[in-house]
Write an enzyme that holds these catalytic residues in place. Structure first.
Site: not given
Length: 556
Positions: A121-122, A189, A438, A464
């Site tokens: 993730c991210d 996601c 963000e 994002s």
């Protein structure tokens, strides 16, 4: 690689071997086999990380089978969506450095011969990449993959759509139903957010085994590929293939080209520049601008199209994109297994589809990312053109000025933002936030209230990968550094052209000069802890935004 080095052998290493034996490792393994660190970003509280233990077990099996010894350790991880709409979201950017420092610390103390990171993730996966470049030992990353889309009343549904629905007046009953369906599996996601952007980009920069970055979490091929990755890292360690051998400036330029073709998350700009800094390679916004003039977007993954990353994977994934843009990339650079990209792509059969097109028949005429410059951002700001409505490709309007995402959101909810306005959110950059917030709720609210086709937004914060609209981020210099964005007043006219790449404050220079004389930087929003440390040590956004203060010493 010398596995018999004195760190684990001889009288002076008795205390080290004792610790390893106390943890269950055998003497011959400790003394003679490659020590492979396995950095696990497992965390129970997110579908992107809650399944990583299963992958790690397969990786460790592969390491043992190939003649190495795995040493698993934990790395702090969070999910950005947990902090969505809250002040804590500003921790996300600083977390990248914490992840990198955590891996660096353990790897240095244990003097691992090789390293595997496991992440989804991210900024967590970006932090892993940062550490991998910094350590410069044989290393690879196994990604957690993408989750499948949820199905609600026969329609695909992803997390970003739920975020908008929350602000769009849906009933509590509908929202509860959506909650139950929107995250149906483990994995990141499934849109072109930062998580999937970094997973697939890992293949391009030789951190992720080609063809595996977007393997869905639900596909059990991921388990077999994880075991193979464990075997591969031992082979890489014995051959001493390090990031400095596998990542050249041309490799990173290929990653920039890939970002343009896929409409990657705007955060990739921060991450690629920061990774390059660790390797002593100079990458600037001008390099992104170079490819923006050459490559259109050919990938239709949400939010640039209707498809998920799972769809993207089964349409050919990152390797098919690279095949489609082969004429525009450096093909003589190495891949992880020793082949060149030319040799690797020779075996890739790319078929055009609605998900991945050819350069001759792109999904958009525009690039996936665009650098904007002007008096408001002389060093550069970033927009994702494929997410900008046609009505807003060029826009001009009156400034509505706020100092936080939440304040701007509240104004939208009160009906104070109208068509023709340009929202300005400032003092939310790397130093001002601190942490480079963000922005999420303002962008979602614009969509929920039908304003994204008539209202612009500019900020020194970031977005994002889920977000879309006429939104421009990373404005530098940021407000807290005295950038022109700090001098904007209510009602000023701001003009943005995402086609020509310009962003300007339409105020006479003499008035700007008078405002600058009166400007006083507000006191820091945070004065203690991690965020205060980050604010004092981070690079500017156009330099990657990482805590890399030593770069100043290198250039003096």
């Amino acid at each position: 690689m010398d596995c018999t080095r004195s760190y684990w052998n001889g009288r002076k290493a008795v205390h080290r071997r004792t610790m390893m034996k106390g943890a269950g490792y055998c003497d011959s393994d400790i003394k003679t086999k490659p020590h492979i660190g396995v950095a696990n970003t497992y965390m129970e509280g997110s579908p992107g990380t809650a399944h990583l233990r299963t992958l790690v077990e397969k990786i460790k099996q592969g390491i043992w089978a190939a003649g190495g010894i795995p040493v698993e350790f934990g790395v702090p991880a969070t999910c950005g969506n947990v902090a969505n709409g809250a002040e804590e979201l500003k921790y996300e950017q600083a977390a990248r450095d914490i992840v990198a420092a955590s891996i660096e610390f353990v790897a240095k103390v244990h003097r691992f011969d090789g390293l595997v990171t496991v992440a989804s993730c991210d900024n967590i996966i970006a932090g892993c990449y940062l550490a991998m470049a910094r350590l410069n030992i044989p290393t690879l990353c196994v990604t957690g993959g993408s989750m499948t889309a949820g199905i609600y009343k026969g329609q695909k549904m992803v997390q970003a759509q739920l975020d908008v629905a929350v602000l769009g007046g849906e009933s509590e009953e509908v929202l509860l139903e959506l909650e139950e369906h929107v995250c149906p599996s483990f994995g990141a996601c499934p849109s072109m957010g930062t998580a999937n952007t970094m997973q697939m980009t890992g293949e391009i920069i030789n951190f992720v085994v080609p063809g595996t970055g977007t393997l869905p979490s639900t596909d059990n091929l991921k388990l077999r590929r994880s075991k193979e990755a464990g075997e591969m890292i031992v082979e890489m360690t014995k051959a001493d293939r390090k990031p400095s051998d596998l990542i050249t400036r041309e490799t990173l330029m290929n990653a920039i080209a890939f970002a343009m073709a896929t409409a990657a998350s705007t955060n990739i700009v921060l991450h690629l520049i920061a990774i390059a800094n660790e390797l002593g390679i100079k990458i600037t916004l001008d390099d992104f601008d170079h490819y923006a003039s050459k490559l259109p977007c050919i990938v239709g993954v949400i939010p640039s199209g209707p498809y998920t990353v799972v769809d993207f994977h089964y349409a050919g994934g990152a390797l098919t994109v690279m095949k489609m843009i082969e004429s525009q990339i450096y093909t003589n650079v190495p891949t992880m297994d020793g082949r060149t990209w030319k040799e690797l792509l020779a075996n890739v059969e790319a078929k055009s589809s609605d998900i991945i097109r050819t350069l001759a028949d792109p999904l958009f005429k525009e690039p996936g990312l665009k650098i904007l410059k002007g008096n408001l951002s002389p060093t550069g700001s970033i927009v994702r053109p494929t997410g900008v409505p046609a009505e807003m490709k060029q826009f001009s309007g009156k400034a509505r000025v706020f100092s936080s995402d939440l304040d701007s959101f509240a104004a939208i909810e009160r009906g104070e933002i109208v068509a023709g306005d340009v929202i300005v959110i400032r003092y939310e950059g790397c130093v001002g936030a601190p942490g480079m917030t963000e922005l999420m709720v303002t962008t979602d609210a614009l969509i929920a209230h039908g304003l994204h086709k008539s209202v612009g937004l500019i900020s020194d914060a970031r977005f994002s990968g889920f977000n879309y609209g006429a939104i421009v981020g990373h404005v530098t210099p940021e407000a807290a550094k005295g950038g022109l964005i700090a001098l904007i007043e209510e009602g000023d006219i701001i003009s943005v052209d995402t086609v020509q790449g310009t962003i300007n404050l339409d105020v006479p220079e003499n008035i700007i000069a008078e405002r600058r004389k009166k400007w006083v930087c507000p006191p820091p929003k945070v004065k203690t802890g991690l965020l205060a440390l980050y604010a004092k040590n981070c690079r500017t956004a156009d330099e990657g935004g990482a805590m890399q203060p030593w770069l100043d010493d290198e250039t003096n």
